[in-house]
Design a protein around this motif. Structure first.
Motif, short mmCIF file in Angstrom:
data_model
loop_
_atom_site.label_atom_id
_atom_site.label_comp_id
_atom_site.label_asym_id
_atom_site.label_seq_id
_atom_site.Cartn_x
_atom_site.Cartn_y
_atom_site.Cartn_z
N TYR A 175 -44.83 -15.22 -71.45
CA TYR A 175 -45.64 -15.45 -72.08
C TYR A 175 -46.91 -15.51 -71.36
N LEU A 176 -47.82 -14.91 -72.17
CA LEU A 176 -49.63 -14.52 -71.97
C LEU A 176 -50.80 -14.72 -72.84
N THR A 177 -50.97 -15.66 -72.94
CA THR A 177 -52.09 -15.95 -74.28
C THR A 177 -53.61 -16.28 -73.03
N TYR A 178 -54.50 -15.89 -74.02
CA TYR A 178 -55.78 -15.83 -74.16
C TYR A 178 -56.63 -16.32 -75.06
N GLY A 179 -57.42 -17.76 -74.88
CA GLY A 179 -57.85 -18.13 -76.20
C GLY A 179 -59.05 -18.07 -76.73
N PRO A 180 -59.96 -19.54 -76.98
CA PRO A 180 -61.79 -19.10 -76.91
C PRO A 180 -61.72 -19.36 -75.72
N GLY A 181 -61.29 -20.60 -75.33
CA GLY A 181 -62.06 -21.11 -74.06
C GLY A 181 -61.59 -20.35 -72.83
N CYS A 182 -61.06 -19.63 -72.90
CA CYS A 182 -60.83 -19.16 -71.99
C CYS A 182 -61.82 -18.01 -71.26
N ASP A 183 -62.68 -17.87 -71.61
CA ASP A 183 -64.16 -17.10 -71.23
C ASP A 183 -65.45 -17.89 -71.15
N THR A 184 -65.03 -19.41 -70.74
CA THR A 184 -66.16 -20.62 -69.97
C THR A 184 -65.54 -21.37 -68.61
#
Length: 299
Positions: A175-184
């Motif tokens: 399970y690999l995720t990338y959410g909005p907070g990852c950008d910063t």
């Protein structure tokens, strides 16, 4: 964003309940050997949370030791997760400790949607746990690593994207995720494994028991772009069923990805789990994580 891994579901051993007082770390310290037969606890926001400690014999007494936090899948418990992945054997061979926390009441599993500071947050529990393990168990605060399967993998990537955790690197399976907070957040080092025939969390994206997963290729591409990795430094096929990419990224971060062709919703190299699809024996995820974390030469 969690998934089901139900093959290992034995009841946790309640031989001992240890509520320890913490003290600031200072000078040499020693870890008493434990094989997970003691349930430790910490209180976070008025709630008692539990974890298991796997500490091999013969650890040094004149220096702090590395620690791997292992986050179980939905429906597992900490002891089964450690045995399934063989992280206890790796710890014994290479001289580090393993901390395996217990997820929330439902499943048990991990809620990755809430923030670190939210009341009852699993991320808040994990953050408090990293502090407690340094204080109680002689862990090196600079050599803390996170590994997880399925729902546990989703949790560790949520931790990476929060920017609140001391983990030097991450290792995830299924399970690999990338959410909005990852950008910063700063560039993140991680190693990741996914089976191309995973039904629970489809490699090409789709419905899972607790949400919709994006395609692995798109999520991985988002991480590679964010970490400023550029083109892969290397691509190899170490076995007929394995594809392996490596990237060097900004600020000395690294990313590695393994695709298991025909692989199911399983931990590469593990044994003893049925009904979740094919498990490759060409590689061992635990061995590769230990190498990636720089722990292979500890013991």
């Amino acid at each position: 964003m969690a998934v089901v891994l139900t093959a290992c579901t034995s009841e946790p051993d309640t031989k001992d309940q240890s509520e320890e007082t913490s003290a600031p770390p200072s000078g040499p310290c020693e870890v008493a050997p434990e094989d997970g037969d003691v349930i430790h606890s910490i209180t976070v926001g008025g709630e008692e949370r539990q974890y298991r400690l796997f500490a091999p014999e013969g650890l040094p007494t004149d220096t702090r030791v590395p620690v791997v936090y292992l986050f179980h899948g939905l429906g597992q418990n900490p002891e089964d997760a450690v045995k399934y992945t063989a992280f206890d054997k790796a710890a014994d061979e290479h001289g580090f400790i393993v901390v395996a926390p217990l997820g929330g009441d439902e499943g048990p599993g991990w809620d990755i949607a809430s923030t670190v500071n939210a009341k009852g947050s699993d991320l808040g529990f994990v953050k408090a746990l990293t502090d407690a393990v340094v204080e109680r168990h002689c862990a090196d605060p600079e050599r803390q690593y996170a590994a997880g399967m399925s729902n546990g993998s989703a949790l560790l990537f949520a931790a990476a994207c929060s920017g609140d955790f001391p983990f030097a690197a991450y290792g995830g399976v299924a399970y690999l995720t990338y959410g909005p907070g990852c950008d910063t957040v700063p560039p993140t080092s991680f190693i990741y494994f996914h089976g191309s025939s995973d039904v629970a969390v489809p490699y090409t994206g789709g419905a899972t028991p607790l949400g919709v997963a994006e395609p692995v290729t798109e999520t991985l591409s988002a991480w590679v772009t964010k970490d400023e990795c550029g083109d892969p430094q290397d691509y190899e096929e170490p076995a007929a069923d394995i594809q392996h990419w490596t990237w060097g990224c900004a600020d000395d971060a690294r990313i590695e990805a393994f695709v298991v062709l025909g692989g199911g919703h399983t931990w590469p190299g593990a044994t003893g789990v049925g009904g979740q699809g094919q498990t490759t024996t060409s590689i061992q995820a635990t061995v590769e994580m230990v190498r990636f974390f720089g722990l292979a030469d500890q013991g």
